[in-house]
Design an enzyme around this catalytic site. Structure first.
Site: not given
Lengths: 425, 258
Positions: A215, A219, A243-244, A287
């Protein structure tokens, strides 16, 4: 008049905010937080990763209420969760497959950062915090995998902790110290359980730092150029919240598919056999999300300057991870986004293929062609970061960058400010 | 041109031949790919076939349980096989469970209760090994999930007792099994045609009994599969509606910025 006074709720919020500016901060960081207007769907994976961390912590706490971390009871207690605890199967499958989902998301998130140059100034610390989160995730996932105390749990714990015996002189003592005994056993399981419960909260703390660093400058975006004013940004809410949310629901479909219809597809059948120190499984494989590191570890089959192959393998494997820490300084190009880097754009995809190849190598027994492919892929991994990344910035001629985000993405490229109605003051 | 082509074919044939020879040499050790069976619990809408579960439990009880325990199963779990509480109580009472200590400090035997785990054939692993020539018959309540290939593997093992190929050395006291890794298995062929009599009139052939007992063992390993599939379908419906709603909302909200 009474109806002109703010409501009771508002007054309480104001009273609190005056003393503890919590709501003001939330409003600033989540609501009006200016975000580039051109983020594509690859930017969904950050919030998805945050969501998965919370899912893992919540499901993990409920599992911890039923699980018993003792070598003689651990395996059976997991089966009790699967059979007798109400919806225990759902919680456990959500947790076990959640780890895979979490890693898949984080790997996409990291490759997105590599493609769009999100690690470049001024976001170096943001990137480094992300790498630290990855390292902590790997440690947490490894210890979590040991807890069901199946065959693969036990032997993975043995193989991975034994790596520390490669350290000269004190290696064996370190391994004994880690085990709390002379073999993987009850004390090992107890401490792994304690750490497996602790580390997620440390991850949570580093995620907070990651968000604070994010922040600070906001971004990065697919163009890789800075926001230059109001016309380049939109408020986080409602644009990126919706959107998220949309992306989250699509992701949940994939997650739910694994949990409900293929819950053991990503696991290893051997882990449904109780741990047996007297019997080694035919192929010990980690894994899927750890296979590339495992491939690098096994690819070093030769010693250099008298340094034994085992130690070199351990260094190369851990090094492949820690190398990411200095990526911001290895990349010499001032251009962030691959869209404007004609050569790096292809080199990036070669790295993706290289890492997938390493995954394939890690999954197969090390014989014949597998070893050769592993050695070439390991060599190329280091070549990419140590040679190509510094060199490309010098020889590559980037395409011209657009004047601003708005100029590039708005029709007509007018660079007009978004209408006032869109902004929250 | 023609000669080149012919030479190419010849080379390919030679390569194929050498591969075949190498492969047949390796095959002596390797196991053939598992034939896939039709299971009622396959696929996203799969459920356990109750009749097959009951027949499978009968095969387990009359044959497998002579050597293999089902450690994670309790008598009460059999309610999922549509047995009534009274049937389960009667079944449990036909087994002996160790309880105690009583007020004299003694352990004692009593008929089992529905809340007891189903007792295995041996008191511990060492006793099981001693009775089976040193080999430990594995717990069957997890076996379907604990083997690569799952139900197909267990089915293949039960049907994989064929005569050993010429030249293959079968170890003393072991049996040849086509699908067992290394082919030397300690378990004698457990099933034979007509070994049990099914109450529902199903003919007890070896493949039939194997199919039923594997269905039962799949249930034993994953008793919540039916519930999981049912809830999963609802979760999917819910999420698909959610995807639609959020997509529409996203389109509407973003219309102003595009």
């Amino acid at each position: 008049m009474a109806d002109q006074r703010p409501g009771a709720g508002t007054r309480i919020i104001r009273w609190i905010d005056h003393r503890l500016p919590f709501f003001a901060m939330m409003n600033h960081e989540l609501y009006e937080y200016p975000t580039p207007r051109n983020l594509n769907y690859w930017w969904n994976f950050g919030s998805l990763a945050g969501f998965m961390l919370l899912v893992m912590i919540v499901t993990g706490i409920f599992l911890a209420m039923q699980y018993t971390p003792s070598a003689s009871l651990a395996f059976d207690s997991v089966e009790r969760i699967m059979r007798d605890v109400n919806y225990g199967w759902l919680i456990r499958y959500a947790h076990a497959n959640g780890a895979s989902m979490f890693f898949a998301i984080v790997y996409i998130h990291i490759f997105r950062g590599l493609y769009y140059g999100s690690y470049k100034a001024p976001r170096e610390l943001l990137w480094i915090l992300g790498v630290i989160i990855l390292v902590l995730m790997i440690a947490t996932a490894f210890m979590g995998y040991v807890l069901p105390w199946g065959q693969m749990s036990y032997w993975a714990a043995t193989v991975i902790t034994s790596l520390f015996s490669a350290i000269p002189v004190i290696g064996q003592s370190i391994v004994t110290f880690l085990w709390g005994g002379f073999t993987v056993g009850d004390p090992t399981l107890h401490r792994f359980y304690a750490l497996h419960y602790l580390l997620p909260f440390i991850i949570l703390a580093v995620v907070l730092l990651h968000l604070i660093a994010l922040h600070r400058f906001g971004s990065n975006n697919p163009l890789g150029i800075d926001m230059k004013g109001q016309q380049d940004s939109i408020p986080f809410h409602p644009y990126y919240t919706i959107k998220d949310l949309f992306g989250l629901t699509v992701f949940l479909l994939i997650y739910a598919f694994f949990v409900f219809y293929a819950p053991n597809f990503l696991g290893n059948p051997d882990n449904y056999i109780p741990a047996n120190p007297m019997q080694t499984p035919n192929h010990i494989v980690p894994e899927w999300y750890l296979l590339p590191y495992y491939a690098i570890l096994r690819s070093i089959t030769f010693s250099i300057f008298g340094i034994p192959a085992k130690l070199l393998g351990v260094l190369a494997s851990f090094g492949s991870l820690f190398l990411l820490l200095i990526v911001p300084w290895l990349d010499s190009s001032p251009v962030r986004s691959s869209r404007f880097r004609p050569i790096y754009k292809w080199v990036f995809w070669l790295l993706v293929i290289d890492v997938l190849a390493l995954g394939w190598v890690g999954a197969n027994p090390p014989q014949g062609i597998v070893v050769t492919v592993g050695q070439i892929a390991t060599f190329y991994y280091y070549l990419h970061f140590l040679i190509l990344l510094p060199l490309l910035g010098k020889i590559e001629r980037p395409h011209p960058l657009p004047a601003s985000i708005a100029a590039a993405v708005l029709p007509g490229g007018s660079g007009m400010a978004a209408p006032a109605s869109l902004r929250k003051s | 041109m023609g000669r080149k082509l012919a030479f190419g074919w010849l080379a390919a044939a030679a390569a194929a031949l050498s591969l075949t020879v190498a492969a047949s040499a390796a095959r002596a050790q390797e196991t053939p790919p598992l034939p896939h069976q039709q299971w009622s619990f396959d696929g996203v809408f799969g459920t356990y076939d109750i009749a097959a579960l009951q027949r499978g439990f009968q095969v387990y009880k009359q044959i497998c349980s002579a050597c293999h325990p089902v450690k994670h199963l309790f008598f009460r779990d059999l309610a999922a096989l549509d047995y009534t509480p009274d049937q389960i109580k009667a079944l449990a009472a036909s087994y002996k469970c160790t309880a105690g200590p009583n007020d004299q400090g003694q352990m004692y035997e009593r008929p089992c209760l529905p809340s007891d785990p189903i007792p295995g054939p041996f008191p511990n692993d060492e006793a099981a090994k001693a009775a089976n020539g040193g080999a430990l018959p594995p717990d069957l309540s997890m076996v379907v999930k604990a083997r690569e290939g799952g139900p197909d593997y267990v089915f293949a093992i039960l049907n994989g007792f064929v005569p050993a190929p010429a030249g293959f050395h079968v170890v003393q006291g072991k049996y040849y099994n086509e699908y067992f890794p290394g082919h030397n298995i300690s378990m004698p062929p457990p099933l034979s045609d007509g070994a049990v009599t099914f109450a529902d009139g199903t003919k007890a052939t070896v493949p039939q009994m194997a199919h039923d007992v594997v269905t039962f063992l799949s249930w034993a390993a994953e008793p919540n599969l039916d519930t999981r599939h049912r809830i999963g379908a609802r979760v999917f419906l819910f999420l698909i509606v959610g995807v639609g709603i959020f997509y529409a909302a996203k389109r509407k909200i973003w219309a102003a910025v595009h």
